[in-house]
Design a protein around this motif. Structure first.
Motif, PDB file in Angstrom:
ATOM      1  N   PRO A 212      10.318   5.295  -7.516  1.00 30.73           N
ATOM      2  CA  PRO A 212       9.386   5.577  -6.416  1.00 30.73           C
ATOM      3  C   PRO A 212      10.086   5.463  -5.074  1.00 30.73           C
ATOM      4  O   PRO A 212      11.055   4.712  -4.928  1.00 30.73           O
ATOM      5  N   TYR A 213       9.608   6.232  -4.114  1.00 31.93           N
ATOM      6  CA  TYR A 213      10.208   6.196  -2.780  1.00 31.93           C
ATOM      7  C   TYR A 213       9.669   5.030  -1.951  1.00 31.93           C
ATOM      8  O   TYR A 213      10.412   4.370  -1.234  1.00 31.93           O
ATOM      9  N   ALA A 214       8.365   4.768  -2.053  1.00 32.98           N
ATOM     10  CA  ALA A 214       7.754   3.666  -1.291  1.00 32.98           C
ATOM     11  C   ALA A 214       6.436   3.275  -1.949  1.00 32.98           C
ATOM     12  O   ALA A 214       5.785   4.096  -2.599  1.00 32.98           O
ATOM     13  N   GLU A 215       6.054   2.021  -1.770  1.00 24.59           N
ATOM     14  CA  GLU A 215       4.749   1.542  -2.243  1.00 24.59           C
ATOM     15  C   GLU A 215       3.875   1.244  -1.034  1.00 24.59           C
ATOM     16  O   GLU A 215       4.368   0.769  -0.006  1.00 24.59           O
ATOM     17  N   GLU A 216       2.576   1.522  -1.147  1.00 27.52           N
ATOM     18  CA  GLU A 216       1.683   1.378   0.003  1.00 27.52           C
ATOM     19  C   GLU A 216       0.248   1.095  -0.426  1.00 27.52           C
ATOM     20  O   GLU A 216      -0.070   1.126  -1.616  1.00 27.52           O
ATOM     21  N   GLU A 217      -0.595   0.820   0.564  1.00 20.82           N
ATOM     22  CA  GLU A 217      -2.002   0.481   0.314  1.00 20.82           C
ATOM     23  C   GLU A 217      -2.904   1.420   1.113  1.00 20.82           C
ATOM     24  O   GLU A 217      -2.643   1.688   2.285  1.00 20.82           O
ATOM     25  N   TYR A 218      -3.967   1.884   0.466  1.00 20.69           N
ATOM     26  CA  TYR A 218      -4.924   2.770   1.122  1.00 20.69           C
ATOM     27  C   TYR A 218      -6.137   1.979   1.620  1.00 20.69           C
ATOM     28  O   TYR A 218      -6.611   1.052   0.953  1.00 20.69           O
ATOM     29  N   ALA A 219      -6.651   2.372   2.779  1.00 14.42           N
ATOM     30  CA  ALA A 219      -7.838   1.737   3.343  1.00 14.42           C
ATOM     31  C   ALA A 219      -8.604   2.748   4.186  1.00 14.42           C
ATOM     32  O   ALA A 219      -8.123   3.860   4.438  1.00 14.42           O
ATOM     33  N   ILE A 220      -9.793   2.357   4.630  1.00 16.42           N
ATOM     34  CA  ILE A 220     -10.650   3.204   5.472  1.00 16.42           C
ATOM     35  C   ILE A 220     -10.419   2.828   6.931  1.00 16.42           C
ATOM     36  O   ILE A 220     -10.370   1.642   7.268  1.00 16.42           O
ATOM     37  N   ALA A 221     -10.294   3.827   7.795  1.00 15.99           N
ATOM     38  CA  ALA A 221     -10.063   3.582   9.221  1.00 15.99           C
ATOM     39  C   ALA A 221     -11.345   3.775  10.017  1.00 15.99           C
ATOM     40  O   ALA A 221     -12.076   4.751   9.801  1.00 15.99           O
ATOM     41  N   VAL A 222     -11.628   2.854  10.929  1.00 14.32           N
ATOM     42  CA  VAL A 222     -12.764   2.974  11.840  1.00 14.32           C
ATOM     43  C   VAL A 222     -12.269   2.783  13.273  1.00 14.32           C
ATOM     44  O   VAL A 222     -11.155   2.298  13.499  1.00 14.32           O
ATOM     45  N   LYS A 223     -13.085   3.168  14.213  1.00 15.18           N
ATOM     46  CA  LYS A 223     -12.709   3.026  15.622  1.00 15.18           C
ATOM     47  C   LYS A 223     -12.440   1.561  15.932  1.00 15.18           C
ATOM     48  O   LYS A 223     -13.166   0.666  15.508  1.00 15.18           O
TER      49      LYS A 223
END
Length: 255
Positions: A212-223
């Motif tokens: 794998p090139y990179a590991e990361e985490e997904y989340a929701i963005a708000v103002k």
């Protein structure tokens, strides 16, 4: 008497029209700072299967189903706004959308501009190359042309690692894949689940590198500063994690 009755009827009609106007305004407005109204606008980039994509005229994918579940639990209608990935954060900050959800990775730079919810999915950035490529891992990419989707973490990481002059940016990763097919670029970097869909959709043309090139985490963005909405979204994410609903949605798309 007729004149008096006529005047009363006229006043009642005016009052009725005013009342309808107020009702329409209040029920059709979007919640830009909280979940107190009936609609939340989610902006996304529906070019990222299995997280978000279009099937016919309908939005599908992991993020779409999670968003709909959020709407269900908060008693809100979810309206989806499909835009370019690099426009997501500006759109949230302008108030045209309440939150952004598009397989978006938490990064320090992005945290300066928006607030993120708790993580709802872990992901990996993968490298796609032509089936006969001599590239074995990212160490072989320093003198290569690399395709990325504009504004994504793949774009950010690859620019840092390999230099801007070696990066080709595309509004949709499928455009990068086509460029790789014609020999214009040597590799593409994208989320591993998207990479799997690319390879499966053009069997025999591409392969995913093992490392794998990179590991990361997904989340929701708000103002930034919209703590009320952030807390409500975190509450739903926590509930969906604990009762298995989140895993069930992910497992539906990722085996």
């Amino acid at each position: 008497m007729k004149k008096i009755l006529s005047l009363i009827l006229s006043m009642l009609v005016v009052c009725s029209l005013v009342a309808c106007g107020n009702s329409t305004t209040s029920t059709s407005s979007s919640s830009s700072s909280s979940t107190g109204t009936e609609k939340l606008i989610m902006c996304t980039n529906a070019e990222f299967p299995p997280y978000e994509y279009k099937e016919g005229g309908d939005f599908k994918g992991i993020d779409v189903e999670i968003a709909n579940k959020i709407g269900e639990k908060l008693g809100c209608e979810i309206e989806i706004l499909d835009i370019a990935f690099d426009s997501l954060i500006p759109t949230v900050n302008s108030g045209k959308a309440d939150f952004a959800m598009a397989g978006m990775t938490i990064t320090e730079d992005r945290k300066e501009n928006v607030d993120f919810t708790d993580t709802y999915q872990n992901a990996v950035q993968a490298i796609i190359v032509p089936i006969n490529s001599e590239i074995v891992d990212s160490n072989d990419m320093y003198d290569k042309k690399i395709g990325v989707q504009l504004g994504t973490t793949g774009d950010i990481y690859c620019t840092d690692d390999f230099g801007d002059e070696n990066i080709s940016r595309y509004p949709k990763i499928v455009d990068g894949v086509q460029a790789m097919k014609t020999g214009s670029i040597d590799a593409c970097v994208v989320d591993d689940q998207v990479a799997k869909a690319v390879v499966a959709g053009d069997e025999g043309s591409f392969k995913i590198l093992e490392s794998p090139y990179a590991e990361e985490e997904y989340a929701i963005a708000v103002k930034k500063g919209n703590s009320e909405l952030l807390d409500k979204l975190n509450g739903v994410i926590k509930e969906m994690k604990s009762n298995g609903e989140l895993k069930a949605i992910v497992d539906k798309y990722i085996q």
